[in-house]
Design an enzyme around this catalytic site. Structure first.
Site, PDB file in Angstrom:
ATOM      1  CG  ASN A 241       1.787-101.253   7.434  1.00 55.87           C
ATOM      2  OD1 ASN A 241       1.523-101.167   8.641  1.00 55.87           O
ATOM      3  ND2 ASN A 241       0.870-101.086   6.488  1.00 55.87           N
TER       4      ASN A 241
ATOM      5  CE  LYS B 179      -0.743-104.316   5.708  1.00 56.37           C
ATOM      6  NZ  LYS B 179      -1.455-104.788   4.565  1.00 56.37           N
TER       7      LYS B 179
ATOM      8  CG  HIS C 227      -2.578 -98.783   4.467  1.00 54.63           C
ATOM      9  ND1 HIS C 227      -3.488 -99.753   4.124  1.00 54.63           N
ATOM     10  CD2 HIS C 227      -1.349 -99.308   4.239  1.00 54.63           C
ATOM     11  CE1 HIS C 227      -2.828-100.826   3.703  1.00 54.63           C
ATOM     12  NE2 HIS C 227      -1.533-100.583   3.765  1.00 54.63           N
TER      13      HIS C 227
ATOM     14  CD  GLU D  31       1.054 -99.653   0.535  1.00 53.84           C
ATOM     15  OE1 GLU D  31       1.919-100.469   0.838  1.00 53.84           O
ATOM     16  OE2 GLU D  31       0.110 -99.358   1.281  1.00 53.84           O
TER      17      GLU D  31
ATOM     18  N   GLY E  37      -1.279-107.661   0.112  1.00 56.10           N
ATOM     19  CA  GLY E  37      -1.572-108.936   0.771  1.00 56.10           C
ATOM     20  C   GLY E  37      -1.992-110.042  -0.178  1.00 56.10           C
TER      21      GLY E  37
ATOM     22  CB  SER F 100       2.686-108.766  -2.938  1.00 56.84           C
ATOM     23  OG  SER F 100       1.346-109.002  -2.539  1.00 56.84           O
TER      24      SER F 100
ATOM     25  N   GLY G  72       4.397-105.224   3.991  1.00 54.07           N
ATOM     26  CA  GLY G  72       3.522-105.468   5.143  1.00 54.07           C
ATOM     27  C   GLY G  72       3.820-106.842   5.725  1.00 54.07           C
ATOM     28  N   GLY G  73       3.179-107.879   5.130  1.00 53.44           N
ATOM     29  CA  GLY G  73       3.347-109.244   5.623  1.00 53.44           C
ATOM     30  C   GLY G  73       4.811-109.640   5.796  1.00 53.44           C
TER      31      GLY G  73
END
Ligand code: PGA
Length: 243
Positions: free
Chosen positions: A17, A19, A116, A165, A171, A202, A223-224
């Site tokens: 993701n 974002k 989300h 999530e 994050g 994470s 994500g990150g």
């Protein structure tokens, strides 16, 4: 009792993701990096995951073109990519200035994120809006990936892919324990028997296998750790444990 069928390994998902990140140029560069690395590594342990990237609307068309070209160039490519949008209009196409509807995205994406927690919190998305988005996606033949922050979040009965999530894990660098995620996944699946549940919050190359190895968890949503192609590929490569 044997079924007489050779059992296929259960499909599992690795879903990046991005974002609200990347210019079109950066997105195209990510894809170039991805193809360059993925074809040069041994993914013998991965058992063919469904690999999806959730990108901003502006990236869908250029990336779709590049993915189609890559399929022609490397028909046997390792871990082929599928595209997902990160959002969709709760309405069908019409007089809704600024919105992208599910029917507009037909042929462009296979999946779409819905609900989300960043959208629930920062854009005041209600469950009613989220249910309408799911309805629009289903009628356009696009599979919703419904994100739920906890086990009590309402889920439309026909959703088949659910991402658990927890907000505190997103994050933060502090993922849920695999056992906790598995327990929530089990609870969700008790009510939604046909659904597959994945975990997000994470996820990174070092912890991915601990989630995927859980009995009720069918994938991850980093994500990150999806923003750089090489890190994302490490997640794919480590999903079933390191070589
Ligand atoms: P994170 O984000 O991996 O950066 O925690 C996950 C998500 O929000 O989907």
């Amino acid at each position: 009792m044997t079924s007489g069928f050779i059992s296929q390994p259960q499909k599992y998902y690795i879903i990046g993701n991005w974002k609200s990140h990347k210019t079109v140029e950066q997105a195209e560069k990510w894809l170039e990096d991805y193809y360059q690395i993925i074809n040069n590594i041994n993914l013998s342990k991965t058992e063919n995951p469904e690999v999806i990237i959730c990108v901003a609307y502006i990236h869908l068309f250029p990336l779709k073109k590049k993915i189609t070209e890559a399929k022609k160039k490397w028909p046997q490519i390792n871990a082929p990519l599928k595209l997902a949008a990160q959002n969709v209009s709760p309405f069908s196409q019409g007089a809704y200035t600024g919105e992208i509807s599910a029917d507009m995205m037909q042929g462009l994406v296979d999946y779409c994120l819905v609900g989300h927690s960043e959208r629930r919190e920062k854009f005041a998305e209600t469950n009613e809006v989220i249910f309408n988005k799911v309805k629009q996606l289903n009628s356009a033949g696009i599979k919703p990936i419904l994100c739920v922050p906890d086990v009590t979040t309402p889920i439309p009965s026909d959703v088949e892919l659910i991402a658990y999530e927890p907000v505190w894990a997103i994050g933060s660098g502090k993922p849920a324990t695999p056992e906790h995620a598995n327990q929530v996944a089990r609870q969700i699946k008790m009510k939604h028997k046909r659904a597959q549940v994945i975990y997000g919050g994470s996820v990174n190359p070092d912890n991915v296998a601990s989630f995927i190895s859980q009995s009720e968890i069918s994938g991850v949503l980093p994500g990150g750790a999806s923003l750089k192609a090489d890190t994302f590929i490490k997640i794919i490569a480590n999903a079933k444990g390191k070589e």
